[in-house]
Design a protein around this motif. Structure first.
Motif, PDB file in Angstrom:
ATOM      1  N   PRO A 263       0.816  -1.225   0.000  1.00 21.23           N
ATOM      2  CA  PRO A 263       0.000   0.000   0.000  1.00 21.23           C
ATOM      3  C   PRO A 263       0.847   1.271   0.000  1.00 21.23           C
ATOM      4  O   PRO A 263       0.498   2.250  -0.676  1.00 21.23           O
ATOM      5  CB  PRO A 263      -0.809  -0.123   1.305  1.00 21.23           C
ATOM      6  CG  PRO A 263      -0.891  -1.577   1.562  1.00 21.23           C
ATOM      7  CD  PRO A 263       0.427  -2.129   1.107  1.00 21.23           C
ATOM      8  N   LEU A 264       1.949   1.269   0.731  1.00 31.45           N
ATOM      9  CA  LEU A 264       2.855   2.420   0.758  1.00 31.45           C
ATOM     10  C   LEU A 264       3.409   2.681  -0.633  1.00 31.45           C
ATOM     11  O   LEU A 264       3.484   3.832  -1.089  1.00 31.45           O
ATOM     12  CB  LEU A 264       3.994   2.139   1.736  1.00 31.45           C
ATOM     13  CG  LEU A 264       4.889   3.313   2.153  1.00 31.45           C
ATOM     14  CD1 LEU A 264       4.073   4.382   2.861  1.00 31.45           C
ATOM     15  CD2 LEU A 264       5.991   2.802   3.079  1.00 31.45           C
ATOM     16  N   MET A 265       3.757   1.615  -1.323  1.00 29.76           N
ATOM     17  CA  MET A 265       4.266   1.726  -2.686  1.00 29.76           C
ATOM     18  C   MET A 265       3.196   2.277  -3.637  1.00 29.76           C
ATOM     19  O   MET A 265       3.465   3.187  -4.438  1.00 29.76           O
ATOM     20  CB  MET A 265       4.724   0.352  -3.165  1.00 29.76           C
ATOM     21  CG  MET A 265       5.146   0.285  -4.616  1.00 29.76           C
ATOM     22  SD  MET A 265       5.389  -1.436  -5.171  1.00 29.76           S
ATOM     23  CE  MET A 265       3.722  -2.088  -5.044  1.00 29.76           C
ATOM     24  N   LEU A 266       1.987   1.745  -3.535  1.00 26.68           N
ATOM     25  CA  LEU A 266       0.912   2.156  -4.437  1.00 26.68           C
ATOM     26  C   LEU A 266       0.545   3.630  -4.252  1.00 26.68           C
ATOM     27  O   LEU A 266       0.414   4.382  -5.232  1.00 26.68           O
ATOM     28  CB  LEU A 266      -0.325   1.285  -4.207  1.00 26.68           C
ATOM     29  CG  LEU A 266      -0.196  -0.191  -4.605  1.00 26.68           C
ATOM     30  CD1 LEU A 266      -1.418  -0.973  -4.154  1.00 26.68           C
ATOM     31  CD2 LEU A 266      -0.006  -0.318  -6.110  1.00 26.68           C
ATOM     32  N   VAL A 267       0.379   4.043  -3.000  1.00 35.97           N
ATOM     33  CA  VAL A 267      -0.007   5.430  -2.719  1.00 35.97           C
ATOM     34  C   VAL A 267       1.100   6.391  -3.144  1.00 35.97           C
ATOM     35  O   VAL A 267       0.840   7.413  -3.809  1.00 35.97           O
ATOM     36  CB  VAL A 267      -0.326   5.611  -1.215  1.00 35.97           C
ATOM     37  CG1 VAL A 267      -0.535   7.088  -0.888  1.00 35.97           C
ATOM     38  CG2 VAL A 267      -1.565   4.805  -0.836  1.00 35.97           C
ATOM     39  N   SER A 268       2.331   6.073  -2.796  1.00 31.39           N
ATOM     40  CA  SER A 268       3.455   6.953  -3.119  1.00 31.39           C
ATOM     41  C   SER A 268       3.664   7.052  -4.629  1.00 31.39           C
ATOM     42  O   SER A 268       3.971   8.131  -5.150  1.00 31.39           O
ATOM     43  CB  SER A 268       4.734   6.449  -2.459  1.00 31.39           C
ATOM     44  OG  SER A 268       4.601   6.419  -1.061  1.00 31.39           O
ATOM     45  N   PHE A 269       3.493   5.938  -5.318  1.00 25.32           N
ATOM     46  CA  PHE A 269       3.683   5.962  -6.773  1.00 25.32           C
ATOM     47  C   PHE A 269       2.598   6.783  -7.455  1.00 25.32           C
ATOM     48  O   PHE A 269       2.885   7.567  -8.366  1.00 25.32           O
ATOM     49  CB  PHE A 269       3.688   4.540  -7.328  1.00 25.32           C
ATOM     50  CG  PHE A 269       4.049   4.461  -8.781  1.00 25.32           C
ATOM     51  CD1 PHE A 269       5.374   4.569  -9.181  1.00 25.32           C
ATOM     52  CD2 PHE A 269       3.073   4.298  -9.745  1.00 25.32           C
ATOM     53  CE1 PHE A 269       5.714   4.501 -10.526  1.00 25.32           C
ATOM     54  CE2 PHE A 269       3.396   4.226 -11.084  1.00 25.32           C
ATOM     55  CZ  PHE A 269       4.723   4.329 -11.487  1.00 25.32           C
ATOM     56  N   ALA A 270       1.345   6.613  -7.011  1.00 30.98           N
ATOM     57  CA  ALA A 270       0.234   7.364  -7.611  1.00 30.98           C
ATOM     58  C   ALA A 270       0.412   8.863  -7.390  1.00 30.98           C
ATOM     59  O   ALA A 270       0.286   9.663  -8.333  1.00 30.98           O
ATOM     60  CB  ALA A 270      -1.094   6.887  -7.023  1.00 30.98           C
ATOM     61  N   LEU A 271       0.712   9.252  -6.161  1.00 35.06           N
ATOM     62  CA  LEU A 271       0.930  10.667  -5.872  1.00 35.06           C
ATOM     63  C   LEU A 271       2.181  11.177  -6.586  1.00 35.06           C
ATOM     64  O   LEU A 271       2.213  12.317  -7.076  1.00 35.06           O
ATOM     65  CB  LEU A 271       1.067  10.880  -4.362  1.00 35.06           C
ATOM     66  CG  LEU A 271      -0.173  10.574  -3.522  1.00 35.06           C
ATOM     67  CD1 LEU A 271       0.138  10.733  -2.039  1.00 35.06           C
ATOM     68  CD2 LEU A 271      -1.321  11.497  -3.917  1.00 35.06           C
TER      69      LEU A 271
ATOM     70  N   PRO B 160       2.872   9.009   7.189  1.00 33.96           N
ATOM     71  CA  PRO B 160       2.799  10.208   6.344  1.00 33.96           C
ATOM     72  C   PRO B 160       4.182  10.720   5.935  1.00 33.96           C
ATOM     73  O   PRO B 160       4.366  11.172   4.795  1.00 33.96           O
ATOM     74  CB  PRO B 160       2.073  11.224   7.228  1.00 33.96           C
ATOM     75  CG  PRO B 160       1.250  10.394   8.150  1.00 33.96           C
ATOM     76  CD  PRO B 160       2.074   9.179   8.422  1.00 33.96           C
ATOM     77  N   SER B 161       5.144  10.628   6.830  1.00 32.39           N
ATOM     78  CA  SER B 161       6.510  11.038   6.489  1.00 32.39           C
ATOM     79  C   SER B 161       7.066  10.168   5.375  1.00 32.39           C
ATOM     80  O   SER B 161       7.716  10.663   4.438  1.00 32.39           O
ATOM     81  CB  SER B 161       7.411  10.941   7.719  1.00 32.39           C
ATOM     82  OG  SER B 161       7.009  11.829   8.736  1.00 32.39           O
ATOM     83  N   ALA B 162       6.830   8.864   5.485  1.00 32.11           N
ATOM     84  CA  ALA B 162       7.313   7.931   4.469  1.00 32.11           C
ATOM     85  C   ALA B 162       6.662   8.210   3.118  1.00 32.11           C
ATOM     86  O   ALA B 162       7.336   8.247   2.083  1.00 32.11           O
ATOM     87  CB  ALA B 162       7.026   6.498   4.902  1.00 32.11           C
ATOM     88  N   ILE B 163       5.352   8.418   3.128  1.00 29.96           N
ATOM     89  CA  ILE B 163       4.636   8.701   1.879  1.00 29.96           C
ATOM     90  C   ILE B 163       5.139   9.988   1.248  1.00 29.96           C
ATOM     91  O   ILE B 163       5.367  10.059   0.028  1.00 29.96           O
ATOM     92  CB  ILE B 163       3.115   8.778   2.134  1.00 29.96           C
ATOM     93  CG1 ILE B 163       2.573   7.388   2.481  1.00 29.96           C
ATOM     94  CG2 ILE B 163       2.384   9.338   0.916  1.00 29.96           C
ATOM     95  CD1 ILE B 163       1.118   7.385   2.903  1.00 29.96           C
ATOM     96  N   LEU B 164       5.330  11.020   2.056  1.00 25.80           N
ATOM     97  CA  LEU B 164       5.810  12.304   1.535  1.00 25.80           C
ATOM     98  C   LEU B 164       7.186  12.165   0.904  1.00 25.80           C
ATOM     99  O   LEU B 164       7.425  12.643  -0.213  1.00 25.80           O
ATOM    100  CB  LEU B 164       5.843  13.342   2.661  1.00 25.80           C
ATOM    101  CG  LEU B 164       6.319  14.756   2.271  1.00 25.80           C
ATOM    102  CD1 LEU B 164       5.436  15.326   1.175  1.00 25.80           C
ATOM    103  CD2 LEU B 164       6.311  15.660   3.501  1.00 25.80           C
ATOM    104  N   ALA B 165       8.094  11.492   1.594  1.00 30.67           N
ATOM    105  CA  ALA B 165       9.459  11.329   1.076  1.00 30.67           C
ATOM    106  C   ALA B 165       9.468  10.502  -0.209  1.00 30.67           C
ATOM    107  O   ALA B 165      10.129  10.881  -1.192  1.00 30.67           O
ATOM    108  CB  ALA B 165      10.338  10.672   2.140  1.00 30.67           C
TER     109      ALA B 165
END
Length: 223
Positions: free
Chosen positions: A24-32, A89-94
């Motif tokens: 999920p972290l990968m999917l959200v970060s890639f989409a954004l 959230p920090s991980a997703i932002l980075a």
């Protein structure tokens, strides 16, 4: 026998961490990151010099510094200026910023690969710039960009291991927790590598299927 039993018992916690956190972290970060990449690519291609300069600076800084440093700046550094973010959230932002910077060059290259004659043809047909981009340019550029973006997508899964340093309970963090109890780092780090390999292999197969399908579509459109 004892080691085999430990491997079997520890596999599911790591695999579960991959399913519930890493993927999920990968999917959200890639989409954004794709959204950010597209914006940066358009800014780089803009005739407005401040936009070009800002986009160039962002890409230059992000591509020129380690992702781990960026994660630390966001999680450990921003609280000093009053901005406190939780680990995820920090991980997703980075990861989003990193993906945006790297993929912006892929998208920019794909957009500039479209022949200028197609823009002129669209103009002759009465299409405005938005219609030209949405109906003609972006669909073709997407076909060109997919292989490179797919590789970036798979690499992002492995990059999620870095966020274990800020206590995000993904695959690597789960492995560290098991090692802290069992004291067998070689065994469980290797097992964590196998778990990453399983997810990466599945994504690679999906990438191949997608590229094959899009390749046929590209041939059909050119025929």
């Amino acid at each position: 026998m004892e080691q085999i039993q430990l491997v079997i018992e520890s596999f599911w916690p790591m695999f579960k961490a991959g399913l519930l956190i890493s993927v999920p972290l990968m999917l959200v970060s890639f989409a954004l990151g794709l959204v950010l990449a597209f914006i940066l690519a358009l800014m780089r291609m803009s005739k407005i010099k401040p936009f070009k300069a800002i986009a160039w600076f962002v890409v230059w800084v992000i591509r020129g510094t380690p992702l781990l440093v960026q994660i630390y700046i966001i999680y450990f550094g921003l609280p000093s200026v009053g901005l406190v973010l939780d680990p995820i959230p920090s991980a997703i932002l980075a990861l989003t910023i990193s993906q945006g910077a790297y993929n912006s060059e892929v998208i920019r290259g794909a957009l500039t690969s479209i022949p200028k004659g197609q823009f002129e043809a669209c103009r002759a047909l009465g299409l405005n710039k938005l219609q030209t981009m949405g109906r003609v340019v972006i669909p073709q550029a997407a076909l060109v960009a997919v292989p490179a973006l797919s590789n970036s997508f798979i690499s992002l899964l492995k990059d999620t291991s870095l966020v274990s340093t800020i206590t995000v309970a993904e695959i690597m963090m789960t492995a560290k927790g098991i090692i802290a109890v069992q004291f067998q780092p070689l065994l469980f780090y290797c097992e964590a590598g196998v778990v990453y390999l399983i997810f990466s292999t599945v994504l690679t197969r999906l990438q191949g299927m997608l590229e094959k399908k899009l390749g046929k579509h590209l041939v059909d459109t050119r025929a």
